[in-house]
Write a protein that holds these residues in place. Structure first.
Motif, PDB file in Angstrom:
ATOM      1  N   GLU A 609     -61.007  56.499  39.407  1.00  0.00           N
ATOM      2  CA  GLU A 609     -62.007  55.674  40.110  1.00  0.00           C
ATOM      3  C   GLU A 609     -63.416  56.157  39.769  1.00  0.00           C
ATOM      4  O   GLU A 609     -64.295  55.371  39.447  1.00  0.00           O
ATOM      5  N   ALA A 610     -63.605  57.479  39.854  1.00  0.00           N
ATOM      6  CA  ALA A 610     -64.946  58.035  39.629  1.00  0.00           C
ATOM      7  C   ALA A 610     -65.425  57.768  38.203  1.00  0.00           C
ATOM      8  O   ALA A 610     -66.610  57.625  37.943  1.00  0.00           O
ATOM      9  N   LEU A 611     -64.509  57.677  37.267  1.00  0.00           N
ATOM     10  CA  LEU A 611     -64.886  57.524  35.860  1.00  0.00           C
ATOM     11  C   LEU A 611     -64.996  56.067  35.415  1.00  0.00           C
ATOM     12  O   LEU A 611     -65.412  55.782  34.296  1.00  0.00           O
ATOM     13  N   GLU A 612     -64.601  55.138  36.265  1.00  0.00           N
ATOM     14  CA  GLU A 612     -64.799  53.696  36.038  1.00  0.00           C
ATOM     15  C   GLU A 612     -64.389  53.234  34.636  1.00  0.00           C
ATOM     16  O   GLU A 612     -65.137  52.536  33.945  1.00  0.00           O
ATOM     17  N   GLY A 613     -63.238  53.700  34.187  1.00  0.00           N
ATOM     18  CA  GLY A 613     -62.746  53.229  32.891  1.00  0.00           C
ATOM     19  C   GLY A 613     -63.144  54.104  31.710  1.00  0.00           C
ATOM     20  O   GLY A 613     -62.720  53.849  30.590  1.00  0.00           O
ATOM     21  N   HIS A 614     -63.950  55.109  31.953  1.00  0.00           N
ATOM     22  CA  HIS A 614     -64.271  56.053  30.869  1.00  0.00           C
ATOM     23  C   HIS A 614     -63.110  57.040  30.716  1.00  0.00           C
ATOM     24  O   HIS A 614     -62.314  57.217  31.635  1.00  0.00           O
ATOM     25  N   PRO A 615     -63.037  57.704  29.572  1.00  0.00           N
ATOM     26  CA  PRO A 615     -61.873  58.553  29.326  1.00  0.00           C
ATOM     27  C   PRO A 615     -61.702  59.687  30.345  1.00  0.00           C
ATOM     28  O   PRO A 615     -62.697  60.270  30.790  1.00  0.00           O
ATOM     29  N   VAL A 616     -60.461  59.930  30.706  1.00  0.00           N
ATOM     30  CA  VAL A 616     -60.153  61.043  31.608  1.00  0.00           C
ATOM     31  C   VAL A 616     -59.038  61.876  30.964  1.00  0.00           C
ATOM     32  O   VAL A 616     -57.945  61.361  30.717  1.00  0.00           O
ATOM     33  N   THR A 617     -59.341  63.127  30.661  1.00  0.00           N
ATOM     34  CA  THR A 617     -58.336  64.004  30.075  1.00  0.00           C
ATOM     35  C   THR A 617     -57.777  64.891  31.172  1.00  0.00           C
ATOM     36  O   THR A 617     -58.527  65.615  31.833  1.00  0.00           O
ATOM     37  N   TRP A 700     -61.913  47.365  33.888  1.00  0.00           N
ATOM     38  CA  TRP A 700     -61.967  48.709  33.302  1.00  0.00           C
ATOM     39  C   TRP A 700     -60.806  48.867  32.319  1.00  0.00           C
ATOM     40  O   TRP A 700     -59.813  48.160  32.427  1.00  0.00           O
ATOM     41  N   LYS A 701     -60.988  49.828  31.417  1.00  0.00           N
ATOM     42  CA  LYS A 701     -59.850  50.120  30.544  1.00  0.00           C
ATOM     43  C   LYS A 701     -59.443  51.566  30.811  1.00  0.00           C
ATOM     44  O   LYS A 701     -60.093  52.508  30.353  1.00  0.00           O
ATOM     45  N   VAL A 702     -58.428  51.708  31.638  1.00  0.00           N
ATOM     46  CA  VAL A 702     -58.005  53.058  32.019  1.00  0.00           C
ATOM     47  C   VAL A 702     -57.015  53.583  30.974  1.00  0.00           C
ATOM     48  O   VAL A 702     -55.934  53.018  30.806  1.00  0.00           O
TER      49      VAL A 702
END
Ligand code: PEP
Ligand code: MG
Length: 879
Positions: A609-617, A700-702
Motif C-alpha cells: 500500500e505504502a509503495l503504491e505499485g512501485h517495486p517492493v523487495t 497499480w502494478k504490484v
C-alpha cells in the motif's frame, strides 16, 4: 631536470590545485586576477614535496631544501626585503593548504623571521615598539606550539598573569614593555621545555615551520577529518610561505575574514568580521569577539570600497561564494587568501539555486556543487514549531550552524565522547573550541560557545560537520574548571538539559521536542534537477509502512530491502516466532508458522500500500537465531507452557541452537533448506498480500520481488527458489488471480560472485548485500571489527571503515565480476545494492560506474543517494 618542488605565486594558477593545494592555487590565481600589489607575494612548496617528506622518513631532503633556499632568494628579490635584515627584514606566514580545504585542521605560523635584533630595529624604525614586540611574542608562541609542540596553555597562562598584573582585560591593552617581558618569559619557557635556546636564524625557523606543516598532515584531528570527508592520505598538503602584511601595527590596521554570501543562510550579502589592531588568528581563534564587517566601512572607507570591488571580482571569477582573509596595513588592503567558502547545507542549496537564477551556473553545475554528505543535516529533526513557540529563550548567541540540538550539558570534548558512547545526547558547552576538541564536537548533538564569531573555530568546524552550533554567547558566565555556567540567573552543571537553535542562536533551558524535516523550497528544486541527471534508481531499506512512506516522501522509488526478521520484535509476535524456532517437529513448526502468517501478510499489505505499485523487495528470513531465543526465566516458562514442554526441554533446545559463529551459522537461505515450511509460509504471505492490494488498486502494478538471502551455490538457490515458485503459483491459481512476481537473490558471499553465471540462471535479480560481502571478503566480523579498526587507521593500513565506504578494489571487484558473469547468463537480470554502502556518496558513484540499476539505503539517506547518483552521472559523462 630535477623535480620542481617549489613555485612562486606568479608561476601557478587555479588549475594546479592538485600540486599547489587549494590555498596555493588560489593565491596564484588571485595574483593573476587582482595583482601582486594586493596579494603579498611568496611561494608554495608542493603537495608532492609533502609526500616525499613522508617517503623520506619524515625528512625534507636536500634537493627540496635547496629549492626552498633558492626561492627564499627569489622572494627577497620580489619583495625587496631580506630574512634577518636589520634595514628591511622579511617576515613571512607559513600555512598549510591541501587540495581540499580542511579548515582549522592543520597548522599556521605567523611573523616568522623575527629575532631580538630584528625586533629592536623594527621597533625603532616604525616608531611602534608595541607592534614589534606583539609580533615577536606571537611568533614565539605559535612556533613553540606548532613546531616544537610545547603546548599553548603555558603561554596563555603567562599572558593571563601579565594581564592580571597590569590590571587589564584585553591583550591590546598590554604595552610594548609588557609584551617585551612576555616575549622573554616565552623564550625562557621554550628553553625550559625544549632544552635549547629559541632559534634566531630565520632560515632555520622556516625549515622547522615547513616541517611542522608537513607533519600536521598526519595529526589526529586531520586524520579524523579526512576520514569523514573522503580525503585520501596520499594527497599530502602544500605549504605556503607568504610575505606578512601587518594588521597589528596600530589603530589604522586590522584584519578580517569575510564571505561574499552568508555561509549560514546563503543570503546574498557581504558577511564577515573584522578586528582592528590584530592578526588573523585573533579573529578565527575567537580570543576577541570581532565587529561586523560593515563597521570596517566607517574605519577604513577606501580599503573597504576596494575590498567590495575585489569581492565581486573574485565571486564572478570563481562563480561561487568566496571566503576571504585580508589585512589592512596602514589603511592599505592586502588579500591573504580566497577559497570557495564552507557553508551549511541550507546555504549550499540557496547559493546553488541563486547562482542558476543569476545566470552564473547551469542546473547541472548547481547539482554538482552540493556535497551530498551535507544534506544529512537538513534531514535531521527540527524543533517542533509549536513547542518552540511556547518556549522562552534564556539567552542568545550567534546562529553559527543550523539545526536543532538538545541534550545534557558537558564541558569537555572527552566528556562529550564518553557520554555519547554510553548513549547520552549531549551539548558541548565551551568558552571557545580549539582543534583538539574535534572528536568531542563530533560526538555532541550541538555546540555552544561563550566566545567567538561566525568564523570562529567552533562555527567553521561545526558547519563543516553539519552539527548545530551557537557561538559567542557572551551572556554566559562560564566556570569551565568547576564544570558549570550561569545564564539568565540559572546555573547549569554537567548533565543539566538544554536546547539550542543553530539557526536563530537561541538557547533554552530543558528539552524542546523535535519533528522530522521535509524536502521543500530550494532543497526540492535541487533534488528535482538531480533526478533529471541521474540514471541510477534509488530505493530504500524499510521494514515498516511508516518508514516506507517517509522514504517515499524523500524520493525513494521502491523498497530494495525489507528485512522480514525485523517484523517480529513486538511482544505477541516474538512469542509465535520463538515457538517456531523452538519447535522440534515439522508439525509443531507449522502450527507456529500458521500463527505468524497473518502478521506477515498484514505487514506486506501495508508495504505494498505504502509503495503504491512501485517495486517492493521482500527478503526472506535471515535471523541470527540466537537473537530471538528467550533469555529471561519468565519468557522461557511462557514458551514452555505455550508448547506444552518442560522448562528443561526448552532450555535444551536453546542450548542446541547455540552456535560458535552465528554470523556464519544457520542463517539466510540455510534456514529454508532445513525448514522449507518457513519459505512456504513467507511466500504465501507475500503472494496473498500482493493479490489483495492489486485487487484494491487496479491502476497499480504490484510486482513483489522475493529475495533469497545468503546464497552461495546455484543448486542451493534453486532448491529454495523451486519451493517459492511452486508455492506462489499454487496461491495464484487458487486465488484465480494474475500476478507477476520475481525471485532473486542477495549476493553477499564471495562464492556467489565467483559463480554468478551459474547463480544468475536461478535468479531474476541480484542485490549486493555488501555488509555481509565485506565481512566475508575481509574475514572481519561486522560485529567486532570496530574493536580493532582504530588501530588500522592509526597505522594507515586503512583510511576508511570498509563497512561504511565500499572497498572498491576488493569487494568492488567481486561485484564487477558478478555483473560481468551474471548479465550474459540472464539478460533480464537486474542488479542493485542494499548494504549500508547504498547511501554512501563515493560508493554510490562506484555503483553507477559498474552499471547497477539501483541503490537501496535507509530512508534518511535517500536524498543523499539521489544527489550522489546525479553527480556520478554528471562527472562520468564528462570524462
Ligand atoms: C547485507 O548483508 O549487506 C544486508 C543488507 O543484509 P543484512 O545487513 O541484513 O545482513
Ligand atoms: Mg546480509
Amino acid at each position: 631536470m630535477a623535480n620542481k618542488w617549489v613555485y612562486l605565486f606568479s608561476e601557478g594558477d587555479a588549475s594546479m590545485r592538485n600540486l599547489l593545494g587549494g590555498k596555493g592555487a588560489n593565491l596564484a590565481e588571485m595574483t593573476k586576477i587582482i595583482g601582486a600589489d594586493v596579494v603579498p607575494q611568496g611561494f608554495t612548496i608542493t603537495t608532492e614535496a609533502c609526500t616525499q617528506y613522508y617517503e623520506d622518513g619524515r625528512k625534507i631532503n636536500d634537493e627540496i631544501q635547496a629549492q626552498i633556499n633558492e626561492y627564499i632568494v627569489k622572494m627577497e628579490e620580489i619583495t625587496g626585503k631580506k630574512f634577518g635584515d636589520l634595514e628591511n627584514p622579511l617576515l613571512v606566514s607559513v600555512r598549510s593548504g591541501a587540495r581540499a580545504s580542511m579548515p582549522g585542521m592543520m597548522d599556521t605560523i605567523l611573523n616568522l623571521g623575527l629575532n631580538e635584533d630584528v625586533v629592536n630595529t623594527m621597533a625603532e624604525k616604525s616608531g611602534n615598539p608595541r607592534w614589534a614586540w606583539d609580533c615577536y611574542r606571537r611568533f614565539i608562541q605559535m612556533y613553540s606550539d606548532v613546531v616544537m609542540e610545547v603546548g599553548k596553555k603555558y603561554f596563555e597562562e603567562l599572558i593571563d598573569e601579565m594581564k592580571e598584573k597590569k590590571g587589564v582585560t584585553q591583550d591590546v591593552d598590554l604595552t610594548a614593555e609588557d609584551l617585551k617581558e612576555l616575549a622573554n618569559q616565552f623564550k625562557a619557557e621554550y628553553k625550559d621545555k625544549i632544552g635549547e635556546d629559541f632559534p634566531t636564524d630565520p632560515k632555520v625557523q622556516l625549515m622547522g615551520a615547513i616541517q611542522a606543516v608537513f607533519r600536521s598532515w598526519d595529526n589526529p584531528r586531520a586524520n579524523v577529518y579526512r576520514r569523514d570527508n573522503d580525503i585520501p592520505y596520499s594527497w599530502g598538503t602544500a605549504v605556503n610561505v607568504q610575505s606578512m602584511a601587518f594588521g597589528n601595527m596600530g589603530e589604522n590596521c586590522g584584519t578580517g575574514v569575510a564571505f561574499t554570501r552568508d555561509p549560514s543562510t546563503g543570503e546574498k550579502k557581504l558577511m564577515g568580521e573584522f578586528l582592528t589592531n590584530a592578526q588573523g588568528e585573533d579573529v578565527v581563534a575567537g580570543v576577541r569577539t570581532p565587529m561586523p564587517i560593515a563597521q570596517m566601512e566607517e574605519k577604513f572607507p577606501a580599503a573597504f570600497a576596494k575590498f567590495q570591488e575585489i569581492c565581486a571580482r573574485l565571486e564572478n571569477h570563481y562563480r561561487d561564494m568566496q571566503d576571504m582573509e585580508f589585512t589592512v596595513e596602514n589603511e592599505k588592503l592586502y588579500m591573504l587568501q580566497t577559497r570557495n567558502g564552507k557553508r551549511t547545507a541550507q546555504a549550499a542549496l540557496k547559493i546553488a539555486c541563486d547562482l542558476v537564477d543569476e545566470g552564473m551556473r547551469t542546473e547541472e553545475e548547481a547539482v554538482a556543487m552540493i556535497d551530498p554528505r551535507n544534506l544529512d543535516t537538513l534531514l535531521h529533526p527540527q524543533f517542533d514549531a509549536k513547542a518552540l513557540k511556547a518556549a522562552t529563550p534564556m539567552g542568545k548567541g550567534l546562529g553559527a550552524s543550523p539545526g536543532a540540538a538538545c541534550g545534557k550539558v558537558v564541558f569537555t570534548a572527552d566528556d562529550a565522547v564518553a557520554w555519547a558512547e554510553r548513549g547520552e545526547k549531549v551539548v558541548l558547552v565551551r568558552l571557545e573550541t580549539s582543534p583538539e576538541d574535534i572528536t568531542g564536537m563530533k560526538a555532541a548533538q550541538g555546540i555552544l560557545t561563550v566566545r567567538g564569531g561566525m568564523t570562529s573555530h567552533a562555527a567553521v568546524v561545526a558547519r563543516g560537520m553539519g552539527t548545530c552550533c551557537v557561538s559567542g554567547c557572551g551572556e554566559i558566565n562560564m566556570d569551565e574548571e568547576n564544570k558549570k555556567f550561569t545564564l539568565a540567573g540559572q546555573t547549569f552543571t554537567e548533565g543539566s538539559e538544554i536546547s539550542i537553535d543553530g539557526t536563530t542562536g537561541n538557547i533554552y533551558a530543558g528539552i524542546i521536542p523535535t519533528v522530522d524535516a521535509v524536502i521543500a523550497g530550494e532543497f526540492e528544486r535541487i533534488m528535482n534537477w538531480a533526478d533529471k541527471f541521474r540514471t541510477l534508481k534509488v530505493r530504500t531499506n524499510a521494514d515498516t509502512p511508516a518508514d516506507a512512506r517517509k522514504a517515499r516522501e524523500l524520493g525513494a522509488e521502491g523498497i530494495g530491502l525489507c528485512r522480514t526478521e525485523h517484523m517480529f520484535f513486538e511482544e505477541d509476535r516474538i512469542a509465535a516466532f520463538r515457538e517456531m524456532i523452538c519447535a522440534d517437529t515439522a508439525e509443531e513448526r507449522e502450527v507456529a508458522l500458521e500463527k505468524i502468517l497473518p502478521y506477515q501478510q498484514g505487514d506486506f499489505e501495508g508495504l505494498f500500500e505504502a509503495l503504491e505499485g512501485h517495486p517492493v523487495t521482500i527478503r526472506f528470513l535471515d535471523p541470527p537465531l540466537h537473537e530471538f531465543v528467550p533469555t529471561e526465566e519468565a519468557d522461557i516458562k511462557k514458551l514452555a507452557d505455550a508448547q506444552g514442554k518442560s522448562v528443561e526441554d526448552i532450555k535444551a533446545i536453546i542450548t542446541s541452537l547455540h552456535e560458535f559463529n552465528p554470523m556464519m551459522g544457520h542463517r539466510g537461505l540455510r534456514l529454508a533448506v532445513t525448514y522449507p515450511e518457513i519459505a512456504k509460509m513467507q511466500t504465501k504471505a507475500v503472494i496473498r498480500a500482493a493479490i489483495n492490494v492489486q485487487k484494491a488498486h487496479a491502476d497499480w502494478k504490484v510486482v513483489p520481488e522475493i529475495m533469497i538471502p545468503l546464497s552461495c551455490d546455484t543448486k542451493e538457490l534453486k532448491y529454495v527458489r523451486d519451493i517459492v515458485i511452486a508455492t506462489a503459483n499454487e496461491e495464484i491459481s487458487t486465488a484465480g488471480a494474475e500476478l507477476h512476481y520475481e525471485v532473486g537473490t542477495m549476493m553477499e558471499i564471495p562464492r556467489a560472485c565467483l559463480t554468478a553465471d551459474e547463480i544468475a540462471q536461478n535468479a531474476d535479480f541480484f542485490c549486493f548485500g555488501t555488509n555481509d560481502l565485506t565481512q566475508m571478503t575481509y574475514g572481519f566480523s561486522r560485529d567486532d571489527a570496530g574493536k580493532f579498526l582504530e588501530a588500522y587507521y592509526d597505522t594507515k593500513i586503512f583510511e576508511n571503515d570498509p563497512f561504511a565506504r565500499l572497498d572498491q578494489s576488493g569487494v568492488g571487484k567481486l561485484m564487477e565480476m558478478a555483473i560481468k558473469l551474471g548479465k550474459p547468463a540472464n539478460e533480464n537480470l537486474h542488479v542493485g545494492i542494499c548494504g549500508e554502502h547504498g547511501g554512501d556518496p563515493t560508493s554510490v558513484e562506484f555503483c553507477h560506474k559498474i552499471g547497477l540499476d539501483y541503490v537501496s539505503c535507509s530512508p534518511f539517506r535517500v536524498p543523499i543517494a539521489r544527489l550522489a547518483a546525479a553527480q556520478a552521472a554528471i562527472n562520468n559523462a564528462h570524462k
